[in-house]
Design a protein around this motif. Structure first.
Motif: not given
Length: 574
Positions: A537-542, A560-562, A565-568
């Motif tokens: 997604g384009e926002t920070v996600a937990e 660290t739990g989140s 955006p588009y992180g992996f």
């Protein structure tokens, strides 16, 4: 329990020999309907005065898709024979499921009630070449990869990348160009090249074969090709060619003879001709690929055609030591031909890889007597829908992938040819609306999924392009215009895939969480485990993932739990 949803059959993807000693058995039930499943099993001839001797073994929940749960067990029958049924529990209800139906108590007076695996014959085990499981492919469209020898350019060839690709223009790509740039592939980390057709043809794509035993002169001669195969092998790279045995080209000599002599041609039975004279417009009155008049369908039931094509299949393996065949429009050719094809190829090189281009359920081609694998378009479509198009959420993606993984036996999944784009589709970055972060996630998915992955030339440096001919641009060799960050991302993933075998095909795949745009899955075997976390997604996600056992980050963003955006992130279990 909903009995109508419970399904098993003693064959195909539900009961099969994984290796010479091991049977894999699966059961399907309604999603969320069952608490546990145990396998009741025994040798059909193991009787004592107490009766038939059986055991009970608990099965594991191996996956859940949109409608069903799947249960799995690997078992090694001591005498390679097995009769078996299932004990299914839900709350206070218990059912015994056998080949004859459902019972409240297990019937032990006769083994005929039970499903039967008569004998595990070693020759019946599905065996794809062992090297394929660790191979990462790179697809090359020869006309557009690199022009290393201008002396063999076709008439009217344009300067490299001077114009946009068209259906009928040429830029002079050839074998010498591949040889000259082999270091690029070695640096990236690929270990196999899949070439689209190289045989004599009129078009730039070469799927309209004129002569199956001659190389198109614009690519070089046979000695250059021999040198190319040698260079690839010296660099640890396998070579797979594309064969078009469903149809020939319009200028294939036997078809030209038919056009000239019509009903008097000795080749009239080489094709599916409905009437004479032959007509190409408005639609051909002979069978073709689609309705393309320039691609007449070959009659592979004709003994002369079969022998010609089987000779082609053997020739390129025997003479040039190629490592595999990719088979175009494979589902439209009769099964009998493919069985003979497999025998012919494997008799020359037992470890040759046979890959069919099929876009739908392919179980009937994947039973050990025809193909080693098919192109895994169900994976392609689901991955693009999830990340690039945002048409489905993580839960739907995980369910679709679970369905795909249970569609075939495990040893078939290990050799599946996974891809994100090809000469037949938009380029991956174009699918992603040129969002490079999305593209990175797609390659992360593909390079940590079961099967043997394939990178389309130029995707690793960020090339774009729409549907054919847009996806067939000249390879960009100006380093200033190459996306080095994207190249490094894919290169790192290939290195990790080599370092951690569970990321290739040594490990099981288990989805841990799939919600909204976030996905977590684990690849594991025995003590080795790699955890993959994705935020599409384009926002920070937990993400709620149990990591109490201790994990070490090996790639990607800090977690660290989140995730951003588009992180992996990727972790290995310590």
């Amino acid at each position: 329990m909903l009995k109508e949803a419970i399904y098993h059959r003693a064959g195909n993807n539900y009961a099969y020999a994984y290796d010479e000693k091991t049977l894999h058995i699966r059961l399907r039930t309604k999603k969320g309907d069952v608490d546990s499943v145990s396998l009741i099993h025994g040798d059909p001839y193991d009787w004592t005065k107490e009766g038939w001797q059986t055991s009970s073994s608990l099965m594991t929940l191996s996956g859940t898709d949109e409608y069903f749960d799947y249960y799995f067990i690997a078992i090694q029958p001591p005498y390679r024979r097995l009769r078996y049924g299932f004990e299914i529990k839900s709350g206070k209800e218990t059912l015994i499921y056998t080949e004859k139906g459902f019972y409240e108590k297990a019937p032990f007076d006769d083994t005929a009630y039970y499903f039967c695996f008569p004998f595990l014959n070693a020759i019946d085990v599905f065996r794809a070449p062992s090297w394929v499981k660790d191979t990462v492919w790179y697809q090359i469209f020869p006309e557009r990869f690199a022009n290393g020898d201008t002396s063999n350019d076709p008439k009217g060839a344009l300067p490299w990348a001077s114009e946009e690709p068209q259906f009928n223009n040429f830029f002079g790509g050839d074998f010498q160009g591949v040889i000259d740039h082999i270091d690029h592939l070695v640096k990236l980390g690929v270990t196999g090249i899949y070439f689209t057709p190289i045989f004599k043809a009129k078009s730039n794509h070469k799927y309209d074969t004129i002569d199956y035993l001659e190389i198109d002169q614009q690519f070089g001669d046979k000695e250059t090709f021999r040198e190319l195969v040698k260079v690839c092998h010296e660099n640890g790279i396998k070579v797979m060619l594309d064969a078009v045995f469903n149809h020939s080209g319009y200028y294939f000599e036997p078809f030209q003879d038919v056009l000239k002599k019509q009903e008097d041609s000795i080749y009239k039975n080489w094709f599916h001709l409905r009437e004479f004279p032959i007509e190409t417009e408005p639609r051909p009155n002979y069978d073709t690929f689609a309705f393309v008049a320039d691609m007449p369908k070959l009659n592979t039931e004709n003994p002369e055609v079969r022998e010609y094509l089987l000779n082609v299949a053997r020739y390129w393996v025997e003479e040039f030591d190629i490592d595999g065949w990719r088979l175009d429009v494979a589902n439209e050719v009769d099964h009998s031909f493919w069985r003979e094809f497999r025998t012919a190829v494997k008799s020359v090189k037992p470890e040759a890889y046979i890959l069919g281009e099929i876009w739908h359920d392919s179980m009937s081609w994947l039973q050990g007597d025809q193909f080693d694998a098919v192109m895994n378009y169900p994976f392609t479509n689901a991955a693009l829908d999830f990340v690039a198009k945002e048409a489905i959420d993580a839960k739907a993606f995980a369910e679709k992938m679970t369905s795909v993984l249970h569609m075939y036996p495990e040893n078939v999944n290990e050799a599946a040819f996974n891809l994100l784009g090809s000469h037949d589709t938009k380029r991956v970055l174009t699918f992603c609306d040129e969002n490079k972060d999305k593209m990175k996630l797609l390659f992360l998915l593909m390079l940590t999924f079961k099967g043997t992955p394939c990178i389309y030339y130029g995707d690793e440096i960020g090339m774009t392009g729409g549907m054919d001919p847009g996806c067939r641009k000249c390879m960009e060799w100006d380093e200033e215009k190459q996306d080095k960050d994207l190249f490094g991302h894919i290169q790192s993933l290939l290195s990790l895939r080599k370092e951690f075998k569970v990321l290739a095909n040594e490990g099981e795949m288990k989805f841990l969480t799939a919600e909204g745009k976030t996905l977590a899955y684990e690849r594991s075997k025995e003590q080795e485990s790699v955890l993959v976390l994705i935020n599409a997604g384009e926002t920070v996600a937990e993400l709620s993932v149990n990591m109490t056992e201790g994990y070490e980050k090996i790639f990607g963003h800090d977690f660290t739990g989140s995730l951003p955006p588009y992180g992996f992130s990727m972790f290995r279990k310590k």
